[in-house]
Design an enzyme around this catalytic site. Structure first.
Site, PDB file in Angstrom:
ATOM      1  N   GLU A 278      -2.728  -4.804  -3.209  1.00 26.79           N
ATOM      2  CA  GLU A 278      -3.144  -5.695  -4.297  1.00 26.79           C
ATOM      3  C   GLU A 278      -3.072  -4.975  -5.644  1.00 26.79           C
ATOM      4  O   GLU A 278      -2.685  -5.569  -6.663  1.00 26.79           O
ATOM      5  CB  GLU A 278      -4.585  -6.187  -4.070  1.00 26.79           C
ATOM      6  CG  GLU A 278      -4.792  -7.003  -2.808  1.00 26.79           C
ATOM      7  CD  GLU A 278      -5.174  -6.157  -1.599  1.00 26.79           C
ATOM      8  OE1 GLU A 278      -4.657  -5.040  -1.452  1.00 26.79           O
ATOM      9  OE2 GLU A 278      -5.984  -6.629  -0.788  1.00 26.79           O
TER      10      GLU A 278
ATOM     11  N   GLU B 168       0.268   5.161   0.624  1.00 25.07           N
ATOM     12  CA  GLU B 168      -0.699   6.190   1.036  1.00 25.07           C
ATOM     13  C   GLU B 168      -0.249   7.576   0.570  1.00 25.07           C
ATOM     14  O   GLU B 168       0.853   7.746   0.031  1.00 25.07           O
ATOM     15  CB  GLU B 168      -0.881   6.126   2.558  1.00 25.07           C
ATOM     16  CG  GLU B 168      -1.473   4.777   2.970  1.00 25.07           C
ATOM     17  CD  GLU B 168      -1.774   4.666   4.453  1.00 25.07           C
ATOM     18  OE1 GLU B 168      -1.334   5.528   5.245  1.00 25.07           O
ATOM     19  OE2 GLU B 168      -2.457   3.685   4.822  1.00 25.07           O
TER      20      GLU B 168
ATOM     21  N   ASN C  73       0.842  -1.195   0.000  1.00 28.04           N
ATOM     22  CA  ASN C  73       0.000   0.000   0.000  1.00 28.04           C
ATOM     23  C   ASN C  73       0.881   1.250   0.000  1.00 28.04           C
ATOM     24  O   ASN C  73       1.953   1.281   0.630  1.00 28.04           O
ATOM     25  CB  ASN C  73      -1.028  -0.007   1.139  1.00 28.04           C
ATOM     26  CG  ASN C  73      -0.442  -0.227   2.513  1.00 28.04           C
ATOM     27  OD1 ASN C  73       0.613  -0.809   2.672  1.00 28.04           O
ATOM     28  ND2 ASN C  73      -1.141   0.242   3.531  1.00 28.04           N
TER      29      ASN C  73
HETATM   30  N1  THU Z   1      -5.305  -1.763   2.299  1.00 31.18           N
HETATM   31  C1  THU Z   1      -4.700  -2.551   1.355  1.00 31.18           C
HETATM   32  O1  THU Z   1      -3.555  -2.302   0.951  1.00 31.18           O
HETATM   33  N2  THU Z   1      -5.397  -3.617   0.879  1.00 31.18           N
HETATM   34  C2  THU Z   1      -6.645  -3.972   1.283  1.00 31.18           C
HETATM   35  O2  THU Z   1      -7.255  -4.858   0.711  1.00 31.18           O
HETATM   36  C3  THU Z   1      -7.257  -3.292   2.433  1.00 31.18           C
HETATM   37  C4  THU Z   1      -6.639  -1.998   2.798  1.00 31.18           C
HETATM   38  C5  THU Z   1      -4.578  -0.586   2.797  1.00 31.18           C
HETATM   39  C6  THU Z   1      -5.147   0.729   2.345  1.00 31.18           C
HETATM   40  C7  THU Z   1      -4.643   1.659   3.422  1.00 31.18           C
HETATM   41  O3  THU Z   1      -3.348   2.104   3.060  1.00 31.18           O
HETATM   42  C8  THU Z   1      -4.539   0.785   4.655  1.00 31.18           C
HETATM   43  O4  THU Z   1      -4.611  -0.553   4.209  1.00 31.18           O
HETATM   44  C9  THU Z   1      -5.645   1.027   5.682  1.00 31.18           C
HETATM   45  O5  THU Z   1      -6.896   0.957   5.091  1.00 31.18           O
END
Ligand code: THU
Length: 133
Positions: free
Chosen positions: A56, A45, A43
């Protein structure tokens, strides 16, 4: 090292590199493509919160940009008590590149805890059929 161990290792590497200064929730994802290659994503941000992307999405983008077409197995890893599940948008992303044999592994720091097929996680999915008038 077997393919599941390699998937876990790749997801752990991505997890370490996750950029999550706002949620403090790191996620790593790895893919074994049907073509036999491994990909990973984390992820990423952003201070403009909606611009953040899921692990993903990064892993799928790596797979597609390298020319592979199909997910054989995807693993999602987070360091959480409650086992991580892909968000709704990511289930739709996974579905796009999966077939009925593709496996979705959910993992924490102790390893893989559960494995599903996409139809079990997204039973009422949006498909090309809906686009037909
Ligand atoms: N997140 C993911 O990377 N994949 C998911 O399927 C669920 C959520 C991340 C997004 C965000 O950076 C953090 O988790 C908290 O929601």
């Amino acid at each position: 090292m077997n393919s599941l161990q390699k998937l876990l290792k790749e997801a752990e590497k991505a997890f370490q590199n996750a950029y999550a200064p706002y949620s403090h929730f790191k996620v790593g994802a790895s893919i074994l493509s049907s073509e036999g290659n491994f990909y990973k994503g984390c992820n990423v941000e952003n201070i403009s919160y909606p611009c953040g992307t899921c692990a993903e999405a990064g892993a799928i983008s790596a797979m597609i940009s390298n020319g592979d077409k199909k997910i054989s197995e995807i693993l999602i890893l987070a360091d959480s008590q409650e086992l991580i599940k892909p968000c709704g948008a990511c289930l739709q992303r996974i579905q796009e590149f999966s077939d009925s044999n593709s496996l979705i592994h959910l993992a924490n720091k102790s390893g893989i805890q559960a494995s599903y097929h996409i139809k079990d996680m997204l039973p009422l999915n949006f498909t090309a059929k809906e686009l037909k008038k």
